[in-house]
Design an enzyme around this catalytic site. Structure first.
Site, PDB file in Angstrom:
ATOM      1  CE  LYS A 104      -5.463 -21.032 -17.445  1.00  0.00           C
ATOM      2  NZ  LYS A 104      -6.257 -20.050 -18.200  1.00  0.00           N
TER       3      LYS A 104
HETATM    4  N1  GLU Z   1      -6.920 -16.763 -16.918  1.00  0.00           N
HETATM    5  C1  GLU Z   1      -7.412 -15.878 -17.938  1.00  0.00           C
HETATM    6  C2  GLU Z   1      -7.699 -16.652 -19.205  1.00  0.00           C
HETATM    7  O1  GLU Z   1      -7.941 -17.840 -19.201  1.00  0.00           O
HETATM    8  C3  GLU Z   1      -6.521 -14.665 -18.134  1.00  0.00           C
HETATM    9  C4  GLU Z   1      -5.121 -14.954 -18.552  1.00  0.00           C
HETATM   10  C5  GLU Z   1      -4.199 -13.741 -18.508  1.00  0.00           C
HETATM   11  O2  GLU Z   1      -4.667 -12.645 -18.251  1.00  0.00           O
HETATM   12  O3  GLU Z   1      -3.006 -13.940 -18.722  1.00  0.00           O
HETATM   13  O4  GLU Z   1      -7.777 -16.089 -20.264  1.00  0.00           O
END
Ligand code: GLU
Length: 420
Positions: A105
């Protein structure tokens, strides 16, 4: 008082399955800390000439099952603890929905509403310049999250491609369709959450989704698409909130009767869903404590805590947001008999379609929206029923069942590859 540090909560969740999933403690030890935590300083010259330094993060939790994967959020409350927790949840989410990715993240501590579009673009490019060595199509693939979108991803792709000297669409997912984005990606998280609501309503409330009332906290990308999907299924949405405030429908039927497009259009024009005609303004607590069948937190972490858990009246909670329920609230709700479809299952539709996008990019292919949605439906249902059967078999709640399945898969990959 309950500790609401997101990473501490993620560790508490991990600890909650050690008595069920018995693996060598060294794997738990390795999973407790992200593999890499990157913090970068991003000095930005604003259009008024002032220089402000923002802090950016990218945390890579685990890559035993494939490249690191996870979104990037822009928010004034972004912290290292939050990004670490979210990176761990991404590892579990990718494993649970069974795609060959690990978890990561990123984020920048910034209020994007206070920056101009040009400043945001330059900040995004600076962030890419700072983490360029750590990302890549086979290494770590960012995506949108809170306050970032397809435009942000286009800047990331362009900056990364410029640094590499050639076009690299697969470095990022959630791009505009014109730049290699996937059909259905924008709506995917909300669509997946809607599928979980439909299946959970059948499994736990023994009702059809058309016959249930729903309250949704959050009206950003995830909230809007969850509402859209549920309205399409005929569910009765009675309350919605956004960053400005909450809205309860004043229609005679008690639920929002206008079409989704009309609702979105009106709330955009009014500046908030709580400012449109025919709604009663309600507080965030009133929204969470609504007398509904299903409550869908689709905003931030730590919304349902030990302070308000006993006031929740919904029989079912479907976590479209990441980490909306604290471990203490989880226990209280469990005792109250409230079923919770956990975040790593309920919101995994987003990363799932990100995976579809990555596959399309690597193959220089483009799938139809129907093909994407069919595959999303199939994978979401399979994951939902895998978790449900596990929870019924072992008589544990859905969160622990989901974690056991996910962590078990990650540990298998670690063991087979010799991570010891
Ligand atoms: N931000 C989204 C999540 O928390 C998508 C992450 C992604 O597609 O890599 O799942």
């Amino acid at each position: 008082m309950e500790y609401e540090d997101p990473f501490a909560n993620a560790l508490t969740q991990l600890a909650s399955i050690t008595d069920i999933l018995s693996v060598d403690p060294e794997y738990y030890e390795m999973l407790k800390s992200p593999i890499r935590e990157i913090t970068v300083s991003l000095p930005l010259k604003l259009s008024n000439g002032n220089v402000v330094t923002f802090t950016g993060y990218r945390v890579q939790h685990n890559n035993a099952r494939g490249p690191y994967k996870g979104g990037i959020r822009y928010h004034p409350k972004v912290s290292l603890s939050e990004v670490k927790a979210l990176s761990m949840w991404m590892t579990w989410k990718s494993a649970l929905i069974d795609i060959p990715f690990g978890g990561a993240k990123g984020g920048i501590t910034v209020d994007p509403k206070k920056l101009t579009n040009d400043e945001l673009e330059r900040l995004t490019r600076k962030y890419v310049d700072a983490i360029e060595e750590e990302i890549g199509p086979e290494v770590d693939i960012p995506a949108p999250d809170l306050n970032t979108n397809a435009q942000t991803m286009a800047w990331i792709m362009n900056e990364y491609s410029r640094l590499k000297g050639h076009n690299v669409p697969s470095v990022v997912t959630g791009k505009p369709i014109e730049l290699g984005g996937s059909e259905g990606r924008n709506a995917a998280t909300g669509r997946g959450a809607g599928i979980c609501v439909r299946e959970a309503v059948q499994s736990f409330l023994h009702k059809d989704v058309k016959d249930v009332t729903v309250a949704v906290q959050g009206f950003g990308n995830v909230g809007t698409n969850t509402v859209k999907t549920l309205m399409g299924m005929g569910a009765k949405i009675i309350a919605i909130s956004d960053v400005v405030g909450g809205a309860r429908s004043k229609s005679s039927s008690g639920h929002f009767e206008q079409s989704f497009d009309e609702l979105l259009d009106r709330s955009t024009k009014a500046g908030s869903v709580c400012k449109i005609a025919e709604v009663e303004e309600i507080s965030n607590s009133e929204l969470l404590e609504s007398d509904v069948d299903v409550l869908i937190p689709a905003a931030l972490e730590n919304q349902i805590t030990e302070r308000n858990a006993t006031k929740i009246r919904a029989k079912l909670i479907v976590e479209a947001a990441n980490g909306p329920t604290t471990p203490m609230a989880d226990k209280i709700l469990g005792r109250m008999g409230v079923n919770i479809v956990p975040d790593i299952l309920a919101n995994s539709g987003g990363v799932l379609v990100s995976y579809f996008e990555w596959v399309q990019n690597l193959n220089r292919d483009h799938w139809s929206e129907e093909a994407v949605n069919d595959r999303l439906e199939g994978k979401m249902k399979k994951a939902f029923y895998d978790v449900l059967s596990y929870s019924r078999k072992d008589n544990i709640d859905l969160r622990r069942a989901a974690l056991v399945l996910a962590v078990g898969r990650v540990v298998s990959a670690m063991r087979l590859s010799g991570w010891h």
